[in-house]
Design a protein around this motif. Structure first.
Motif, short mmCIF file in Angstrom:
data_model
loop_
_atom_site.label_atom_id
_atom_site.label_comp_id
_atom_site.label_asym_id
_atom_site.label_seq_id
_atom_site.Cartn_x
_atom_site.Cartn_y
_atom_site.Cartn_z
N PRO A 8 0.85 -1.19 0.00
CA PRO A 8 0.00 0.00 0.00
C PRO A 8 0.89 1.24 0.00
O PRO A 8 1.68 1.43 0.92
CB PRO A 8 -0.79 -0.10 1.32
CG PRO A 8 -0.45 -1.43 1.92
CD PRO A 8 0.81 -1.90 1.28
N LYS A 25 -2.69 7.59 1.46
CA LYS A 25 -2.20 6.51 2.32
C LYS A 25 -3.34 5.68 2.91
O LYS A 25 -3.21 4.47 3.08
CB LYS A 25 -1.31 7.05 3.44
CG LYS A 25 -2.04 7.87 4.49
CD LYS A 25 -1.11 8.29 5.61
CE LYS A 25 -1.85 9.06 6.70
NZ LYS A 25 -0.97 9.37 7.84
N THR A 28 -5.01 3.53 -0.12
CA THR A 28 -4.17 2.42 -0.58
C THR A 28 -4.16 1.29 0.44
O THR A 28 -4.18 0.11 0.07
CB THR A 28 -2.73 2.87 -0.89
OG1 THR A 28 -2.12 3.40 0.29
CG2 THR A 28 -2.70 3.90 -2.00
N LEU A 29 -4.14 1.64 1.73
CA LEU A 29 -4.16 0.60 2.77
C LEU A 29 -5.47 -0.17 2.72
O LEU A 29 -5.48 -1.41 2.77
CB LEU A 29 -3.94 1.21 4.16
CG LEU A 29 -3.91 0.21 5.31
CD1 LEU A 29 -2.79 -0.82 5.13
CD2 LEU A 29 -3.77 0.93 6.65
N CYS A 32 -5.55 -2.54 -0.30
CA CYS A 32 -4.68 -3.71 -0.10
C CYS A 32 -5.25 -4.67 0.93
O CYS A 32 -5.13 -5.89 0.78
CB CYS A 32 -3.27 -3.27 0.25
SG CYS A 32 -2.36 -2.60 -1.16
N GLN A 33 -5.86 -4.15 1.99
CA GLN A 33 -6.49 -5.03 2.98
C GLN A 33 -7.61 -5.84 2.34
O GLN A 33 -7.76 -7.04 2.60
CB GLN A 33 -7.02 -4.22 4.16
CG GLN A 33 -5.93 -3.65 5.03
CD GLN A 33 -6.45 -2.60 6.01
OE1 GLN A 33 -7.45 -1.93 5.78
NE2 GLN A 33 -5.73 -2.44 7.12
N SER A 77 2.24 -2.75 -6.06
CA SER A 77 2.23 -1.49 -5.33
C SER A 77 1.00 -0.69 -5.75
O SER A 77 0.80 -0.41 -6.93
CB SER A 77 3.51 -0.70 -5.64
OG SER A 77 3.62 0.42 -4.79
N HIS A 79 -1.48 2.61 -5.58
CA HIS A 79 -1.43 4.06 -5.39
C HIS A 79 -2.71 4.73 -5.88
O HIS A 79 -3.53 4.11 -6.56
CB HIS A 79 -0.23 4.66 -6.15
CG HIS A 79 1.08 4.26 -5.55
ND1 HIS A 79 1.78 5.08 -4.70
CD2 HIS A 79 1.79 3.12 -5.67
CE1 HIS A 79 2.88 4.43 -4.31
NE2 HIS A 79 2.91 3.25 -4.89
#
Length: 187
Positions: A8, A25, A28-29, A32-33, A77, A79
């Motif tokens: 993330p 931030k 993105t987290l 990804c989670q 990655s 973004h």
């Protein structure tokens, strides 16, 4: 076992792009989670390591070193873009070749299909995480945080789920993952 390294973008002191009340931030987290949870809960044959699981800031070298040391099969990655435009784009390292280019094609297509984002194209870029990772690597840019229409989508949990689903479906295809078969509940 397919080893996926999920990264993330940004985190901690580095908010990434900001706009319309959003911080890259955090988005993105969350994406990804959701990718991690979907893949771990629905598919077998995948092992996932994340560069961060909370609001911390691993340095770029620490991210790629962690992926390289772990022996990841694929580096993803995630973004969110800025600059006032709209849509989705993905990046691989210039001239990297197969299998990275086919991975990019597959995942890019699945994300555009899942989200309906305007397709800004498959691109190449000299980014640290693409250059320094020793496995196929892809960087995705999911909408523009400073575009009012994209930001409205990024504020919608259902749309964030669509972004995650597109990434996950692409990974299912490139890793040839099989759905978890339910255990026999008789007895």
């Amino acid at each position: 076992m397919f080893k996926l390294f999920l990264d993330p973008g940004h985190g901690g002191k580095d908010s990434g792009a900001t706009g319309n009340g959003l911080m890259e931030k955090n988005i993105t987290l969350k994406i990804c989670q959701l990718i991690r949870d979907r893949l771990q809960n629905e598919y077998e044959g995948i092992d996932i390591l994340m560069s961060r699981t909370g609001d911390s800031y691993p340095t770029l070298p620490s991210r790629t070193e962690k992926a390289n040391a772990w022996g990841a099969d694929f580096y993803l990655s995630v973004h969110v873009n800025s600059g006032g435009a709209t849509g989705f784009e993905s990046f691989i390292y210039p001239g990297v070749g197969q299998p990275t280019t086919s991975y990019q094609n597959t995942i890019h297509q699945e994300i555009v299909k899942a989200t309906g984002f305007y397709d800004r194209g498959k691109k190449q870029g000299d980014f640290h995480v693409l250059r320094e990772s020793r496995m196929p690597a892809l960087l995705t840019e999911n909408g523009f945080i400073d575009n009012i229409e994209d930001a409205a989508k990024l504020k919608d949990p259902n749309f964030i789920e669509k972004i995650a689903k597109g990434h996950a479906q692409g990974i299912v295809k490139i890793a040839n993952l099989k759905p978890i078969t339910p255990k026999d509940s008789a007895g």
